[in-house]
Scaffold this motif. Structure first.
Motif, PDB file in Angstrom:
ATOM      1  N   PHE A  86       0.695  -1.140   0.045  1.00  0.00           N
ATOM      2  CA  PHE A  86      -0.014  -0.111   0.047  1.00  0.00           C
ATOM      3  C   PHE A  86       0.757   1.201  -0.176  1.00  0.00           C
ATOM      4  O   PHE A  86       2.089   1.266   0.616  1.00  0.00           O
ATOM      5  CB  PHE A  86      -0.766  -0.041   1.087  1.00  0.00           C
ATOM      6  CG  PHE A  86      -1.931  -1.170   1.321  1.00  0.00           C
ATOM      7  CD1 PHE A  86      -3.109  -0.907   0.450  1.00  0.00           C
ATOM      8  CD2 PHE A  86      -1.734  -2.372   1.677  1.00  0.00           C
ATOM      9  CE1 PHE A  86      -3.951  -1.967   0.388  1.00  0.00           C
ATOM     10  CE2 PHE A  86      -2.714  -3.386   1.742  1.00  0.00           C
ATOM     11  CZ  PHE A  86      -3.763  -3.197   1.155  1.00  0.00           C
ATOM     12  N   ASP A  87       0.447   2.125  -0.565  1.00  0.00           N
ATOM     13  CA  ASP A  87       1.115   3.658  -0.647  1.00  0.00           C
ATOM     14  C   ASP A  87       0.008   4.522  -0.322  1.00  0.00           C
ATOM     15  O   ASP A  87      -1.083   4.398  -0.248  1.00  0.00           O
ATOM     16  CB  ASP A  87       1.635   3.753  -2.076  1.00  0.00           C
ATOM     17  CG  ASP A  87       2.962   4.760  -2.067  1.00  0.00           C
ATOM     18  OD1 ASP A  87       2.876   5.587  -0.995  1.00  0.00           O
ATOM     19  OD2 ASP A  87       3.760   4.676  -2.867  1.00  0.00           O
ATOM     20  N   GLY A  88       0.389   5.894  -0.094  1.00  0.00           N
ATOM     21  CA  GLY A  88      -0.339   6.953   0.312  1.00  0.00           C
ATOM     22  C   GLY A  88       0.402   7.910   1.192  1.00  0.00           C
ATOM     23  O   GLY A  88       1.589   8.123   1.083  1.00  0.00           O
ATOM     24  N   LEU A  89      -0.325   8.033   2.513  1.00  0.00           N
ATOM     25  CA  LEU A  89       0.506   9.097   3.454  1.00  0.00           C
ATOM     26  C   LEU A  89       1.768   8.195   4.087  1.00  0.00           C
ATOM     27  O   LEU A  89       2.630   8.875   4.279  1.00  0.00           O
ATOM     28  CB  LEU A  89      -0.286   9.108   4.537  1.00  0.00           C
ATOM     29  CG  LEU A  89      -1.748  10.058   4.129  1.00  0.00           C
ATOM     30  CD1 LEU A  89      -2.542  10.294   5.287  1.00  0.00           C
ATOM     31  CD2 LEU A  89      -1.129  11.502   3.708  1.00  0.00           C
ATOM     32  N   ARG A 115     -10.308  -1.255   1.620  1.00  0.00           N
ATOM     33  CA  ARG A 115     -11.270  -0.492   2.218  1.00  0.00           C
ATOM     34  C   ARG A 115     -10.452   0.032   3.580  1.00  0.00           C
ATOM     35  O   ARG A 115     -10.462   1.281   3.661  1.00  0.00           O
ATOM     36  CB  ARG A 115     -12.446  -1.102   2.619  1.00  0.00           C
ATOM     37  CG  ARG A 115     -13.365  -1.362   1.269  1.00  0.00           C
ATOM     38  CD  ARG A 115     -14.559  -2.221   1.896  1.00  0.00           C
ATOM     39  NE  ARG A 115     -15.181  -2.583   0.584  1.00  0.00           N
ATOM     40  CZ  ARG A 115     -15.681  -3.970   0.793  1.00  0.00           C
ATOM     41  NH1 ARG A 115     -15.375  -4.809   1.440  1.00  0.00           N
ATOM     42  NH2 ARG A 115     -16.117  -4.457  -0.494  1.00  0.00           N
ATOM     43  N   ALA A 116      -9.952  -0.711   4.274  1.00  0.00           N
ATOM     44  CA  ALA A 116      -9.218  -0.330   5.686  1.00  0.00           C
ATOM     45  C   ALA A 116      -8.125   0.706   5.263  1.00  0.00           C
ATOM     46  O   ALA A 116      -8.042   1.491   5.908  1.00  0.00           O
ATOM     47  CB  ALA A 116      -8.509  -1.412   6.300  1.00  0.00           C
ATOM     48  N   ALA A 117      -7.269   0.350   4.122  1.00  0.00           N
ATOM     49  CA  ALA A 117      -6.192   1.443   3.807  1.00  0.00           C
ATOM     50  C   ALA A 117      -6.691   2.861   3.044  1.00  0.00           C
ATOM     51  O   ALA A 117      -6.197   3.795   3.549  1.00  0.00           O
ATOM     52  CB  ALA A 117      -5.487   0.742   2.730  1.00  0.00           C
ATOM     53  N   GLN A 118      -7.949   2.717   2.479  1.00  0.00           N
ATOM     54  CA  GLN A 118      -8.365   4.047   1.882  1.00  0.00           C
ATOM     55  C   GLN A 118      -8.943   4.869   3.195  1.00  0.00           C
ATOM     56  O   GLN A 118      -8.661   6.124   2.905  1.00  0.00           O
ATOM     57  CB  GLN A 118      -9.587   3.619   1.081  1.00  0.00           C
ATOM     58  CG  GLN A 118      -9.198   2.947  -0.196  1.00  0.00           C
ATOM     59  CD  GLN A 118     -10.373   2.349  -1.070  1.00  0.00           C
ATOM     60  OE1 GLN A 118     -11.608   2.375  -0.527  1.00  0.00           O
ATOM     61  NE2 GLN A 118     -10.055   2.252  -2.304  1.00  0.00           N
ATOM     62  N   VAL A 119      -9.148   4.340   4.322  1.00  0.00           N
ATOM     63  CA  VAL A 119      -9.626   5.008   5.294  1.00  0.00           C
ATOM     64  C   VAL A 119      -8.766   5.872   5.940  1.00  0.00           C
ATOM     65  O   VAL A 119      -8.723   6.983   6.599  1.00  0.00           O
ATOM     66  CB  VAL A 119     -10.279   4.241   6.646  1.00  0.00           C
ATOM     67  CG1 VAL A 119     -10.437   4.979   7.973  1.00  0.00           C
ATOM     68  CG2 VAL A 119     -11.554   3.545   6.168  1.00  0.00           C
ATOM     69  N   HIS A 120      -7.422   5.295   5.826  1.00  0.00           N
ATOM     70  CA  HIS A 120      -6.188   5.872   6.237  1.00  0.00           C
ATOM     71  C   HIS A 120      -5.454   6.583   4.965  1.00  0.00           C
ATOM     72  O   HIS A 120      -4.018   6.956   5.105  1.00  0.00           O
ATOM     73  CB  HIS A 120      -5.288   4.749   6.962  1.00  0.00           C
ATOM     74  CG  HIS A 120      -5.777   4.363   8.033  1.00  0.00           C
ATOM     75  ND1 HIS A 120      -6.047   5.065   9.337  1.00  0.00           N
ATOM     76  CD2 HIS A 120      -6.471   3.205   8.091  1.00  0.00           C
ATOM     77  CE1 HIS A 120      -6.957   4.103  10.193  1.00  0.00           C
ATOM     78  NE2 HIS A 120      -7.055   3.006   9.465  1.00  0.00           N
ATOM     79  N   GLY A 121      -6.099   7.072   4.045  1.00  0.00           N
ATOM     80  CA  GLY A 121      -5.498   7.742   2.998  1.00  0.00           C
ATOM     81  C   GLY A 121      -4.455   6.756   2.269  1.00  0.00           C
ATOM     82  O   GLY A 121      -3.427   7.532   1.494  1.00  0.00           O
ATOM     83  N   CYS A 122      -4.484   5.546   2.011  1.00  0.00           N
ATOM     84  CA  CYS A 122      -3.719   4.813   1.445  1.00  0.00           C
ATOM     85  C   CYS A 122      -4.240   3.816   0.135  1.00  0.00           C
ATOM     86  O   CYS A 122      -5.500   3.926   0.153  1.00  0.00           O
ATOM     87  CB  CYS A 122      -2.991   3.901   2.176  1.00  0.00           C
ATOM     88  SG  CYS A 122      -1.594   4.472   3.533  1.00  0.00           S
ATOM     89  N   PHE A 123      -3.743   3.442  -0.825  1.00  0.00           N
ATOM     90  CA  PHE A 123      -4.134   2.878  -2.040  1.00  0.00           C
ATOM     91  C   PHE A 123      -3.459   1.592  -2.078  1.00  0.00           C
ATOM     92  O   PHE A 123      -2.258   1.473  -1.879  1.00  0.00           O
ATOM     93  CB  PHE A 123      -4.363   3.726  -2.877  1.00  0.00           C
ATOM     94  CG  PHE A 123      -2.972   4.476  -3.254  1.00  0.00           C
ATOM     95  CD1 PHE A 123      -2.244   3.593  -4.363  1.00  0.00           C
ATOM     96  CD2 PHE A 123      -2.704   5.614  -2.850  1.00  0.00           C
ATOM     97  CE1 PHE A 123      -1.077   4.326  -4.561  1.00  0.00           C
ATOM     98  CE2 PHE A 123      -1.601   6.119  -3.356  1.00  0.00           C
ATOM     99  CZ  PHE A 123      -0.712   5.607  -4.153  1.00  0.00           C
ATOM    100  N   LEU A 124      -4.071   0.535  -2.705  1.00  0.00           N
ATOM    101  CA  LEU A 124      -3.279  -0.736  -3.076  1.00  0.00           C
ATOM    102  C   LEU A 124      -2.381  -0.310  -4.543  1.00  0.00           C
ATOM    103  O   LEU A 124      -2.553   0.324  -5.232  1.00  0.00           O
ATOM    104  CB  LEU A 124      -4.344  -1.737  -3.988  1.00  0.00           C
ATOM    105  CG  LEU A 124      -3.851  -3.143  -3.808  1.00  0.00           C
ATOM    106  CD1 LEU A 124      -3.191  -3.868  -2.682  1.00  0.00           C
ATOM    107  CD2 LEU A 124      -5.063  -4.032  -4.427  1.00  0.00           C
TER     108      LEU A 124
END
Length: 198
Positions: A86-89, A115-124
């Motif tokens: 996962f990447d993002g913040l 879905r859990a990652a998206q809540v924390h500003g991350c994506f696959l």
């Protein structure tokens, strides 16, 4: 160009042929990596283009689902290992397993993590899943040996393990190498892609 989701909730539900190609996926990953490097150099938070995020997510689902046509097995004993990046913040990886042989079980587990990652500003950002192991015990043993290996490797300043199966600072390639290095030590793992123990 990434295909629109339309009525679908996730790329997990989109037709396989409509998911991002390998070339599109790699180019989007390169742009995201470049954005992260540029942000780090200037001390800023990385900003990623929405189309690049969509393309890497779509490409990950292509990787996870590319064997579906030859892998529509009845559910039964067994299990699959998976590796998600996962990447993002922040960047992190997740190593886990699902019980059974059905691809729908793997899809649902990955969707939950997404879905859990998206809540924390991350994506696959990257993904891999094994063919089914002969038994659930074999899949669990493989997962345990990989996690033990990764746990002994995480002692650097920029590496952190959280909740046993999540790792910050471990590159996807390093985790995949750990998975492959332990494959032959566990009886009942698929020896080659597409080969399944009955």
């Amino acid at each position: 160009m990434t295909e629109s989701l339309g009525e679908c909730e996730s790329y997990a539900d989109l037709e396989l042929s409509r998911l991002a190609s390998a070339a599109e996926f790699e180019r989007a990953q390169d742009r995201i990596n470049s954005a992260r490097i540029a942000a780090a150099a200037s001390g800023a938070v990385p900003v990623f283009e929405e189309e690049d995020v969509d393309t890497v997510s779509s490409g990950c689902w292509r990787l996870l689902r590319q064997d579906e046509f030859g892998d529509d097995q009845p559910d039964g004993t067994g299990g699959r290992l998976y590796l998600l990046a996962f990447d993002g913040l922040v960047r992190y990886i997740k190593v886990g397993m699902v019980k059974g042989r059905k691809v729908s079980t793997l899809r649902e587990r990955v969707r939950d993590h997404e879905r859990a990652a998206q809540v924390h500003g991350c994506f696959l950002f990257d993904a891999w899943a094994s063919q089914p192991c002969a038994t659930e015990e074999a899949a669990k043993a493989w997962e345990d040996t990989v996690l033990n290996l990764l746990n002994t490797s995480v002692n650097g300043k920029w590496v952190r393990r959280v909740h046993k199966e999540y790792f910050y600072g471990v590159p996807f390639g390093m985790a995949y190498a750990a998975i492959e290095s332990q494959r032959h030590d566990v009886e009942g793992t698929p020896r080659h892609p597409g080969v399944v123990y009955e």
